[in-house]
Write an enzyme that holds these catalytic residues in place. Structure first.
Site, PDB file in Angstrom:
ATOM      1  N   GLU A   1       0.817  -1.215   0.000  1.00 11.64           N
ATOM      2  CA  GLU A   1       0.000   0.000   0.000  1.00 11.64           C
ATOM      3  C   GLU A   1       0.852   1.267   0.000  1.00 11.64           C
ATOM      4  O   GLU A   1       0.397   2.326  -0.450  1.00 11.64           O
ATOM      5  CB  GLU A   1      -0.930   0.010   1.221  1.00 11.64           C
ATOM      6  CG  GLU A   1      -1.940  -1.128   1.273  1.00 11.64           C
ATOM      7  CD  GLU A   1      -2.943  -1.081   0.140  1.00 11.64           C
ATOM      8  OE1 GLU A   1      -3.286   0.034  -0.315  1.00 11.64           O
ATOM      9  OE2 GLU A   1      -3.379  -2.156  -0.312  1.00 11.64           O
TER      10      GLU A   1
ATOM     11  N   GLU B   1      -1.735   9.180   0.263  1.00 12.42           N
ATOM     12  CA  GLU B   1      -2.022   8.960  -1.149  1.00 12.42           C
ATOM     13  C   GLU B   1      -1.389  10.059  -2.002  1.00 12.42           C
ATOM     14  O   GLU B   1      -1.450  11.239  -1.665  1.00 12.42           O
ATOM     15  CB  GLU B   1      -3.538   8.941  -1.346  1.00 12.42           C
ATOM     16  CG  GLU B   1      -4.010   8.408  -2.662  1.00 12.42           C
ATOM     17  CD  GLU B   1      -5.517   8.193  -2.689  1.00 12.42           C
ATOM     18  OE1 GLU B   1      -6.068   8.134  -3.801  1.00 12.42           O
ATOM     19  OE2 GLU B   1      -6.134   8.083  -1.606  1.00 12.42           O
TER      20      GLU B   1
END
Length: 263
Positions: A86, A108
């Site tokens: 991730e 992100e």
């Protein structure tokens, strides 16, 4: 009598330390696993520390302490592997291999959307965004809300805490790992061998193993579609970490033929 009490306390302390996550993964091993997380090109440089990981892990008593030593090592390897994918900053020809670049990013990249959806129980706070942050890249208000409640931090109002406080960051990932979200079991339940497939699961190809955890985390995108790069990279991280910890990764590592949960 006095010395008997002292000996009992010492033995009890040794037993407690033996069951602690830190007894299985030292700082040196942690540094070896997440070798390039503090590279200059990683925006998470200096953020994901060993001490923060251990502190957060101790808040979830069953994590890395359930089952025999091999099971416990596999859980640590699986958790760090899934979260490494991730947050990876690796590429196929990266120095020391692509699976040495986990935990490079703490949020992100790009310009992500708000990830705010209508939810009466976990309403979005004005002006706040719930894009991916932390090791598990926790997203959406309906995850930030319950995660924050579980760890005692109002993440609906302060979602940036996941990218600013390393202990909070690790705790959100561990909350996701330890918490079942129906119809999905918890990743902890799967990796410790407590999950048993129903008839419906078996018909959907869902069997116990590391691959099922990928299904839990990102099944809708990666599972039931044959081989794909993200799924294979999750396995690559896992195999590397298992090798470092000296444990067999087991079987059913992929979810190529598994129907995603809820489908």
């Amino acid at each position: 009598m006095f010395w008997g009490v002292v000996l009992f306390c010492v033995l009890s302390l040794r037993g407690a330390l033996a069951q602690d996550v830190g007894g299985l993964i030292s700082k040196d091993i942690f540094e070896r696993m997440l070798l390039h997380r503090n590279d200059a090109n990683c925006n998470g440089k200096g953020f994901y520390t060993y001490d923060a990981f251990i502190t957060a892990a101790r808040s979830f008593g069953a994590f890395g302490t359930t089952g025999n030593t091999n099971t416990r090592k596999k859980e640590i390897a699986a958790f760090l592997a899934q979260t490494s994918l991730e947050t990876t900053g690796g590429w196929p020809t990266a120095p020391d291999g692509p699976f040495s670049w986990g935990y490079c990013f703490k949020q992100e990249r790009g310009t992500p959307p708000d990830y705010c959806v209508a939810n009466q129980q976990w309403p979005c706070a004005p002006g706040k965004k719930y894009f991916g942050r932390g090791p598990i890249q926790i997203s959406y208000n309906y995850n930030y809300g319950p995660a924050g409640k579980a760890i005692g931090v109002d993440l609906l109002r302060s979602p940036d805490a996941v990218a600013n406080d390393p202990v909070v960051s690790f705790k959100t990932a561990l909350w996701f790992w330890m918490t079942a979200q129906r119809p999905k079991p918890s990743a902890h339940y799967v990796i410790t061998g407590k999950w048993r497939p129903t008839g419906a699961d078996l018909s959907a190809g869902r069997v116990s193993g590391y691959g099922l955890i990928t299904n839990i985390i990102n099944g809708g995108i990666e599972c039931g579609k044959g081989s794909n790069q993200n799924m294979e990279n999750r396995i690559g991280f896992y195999k590397r970490y298992c090798q470092i910890l000296g444990v067999n990764p087991g079987v059913n590592l992929d979810c190529a033929k598994q129907t995603p949960f809820g489908q």
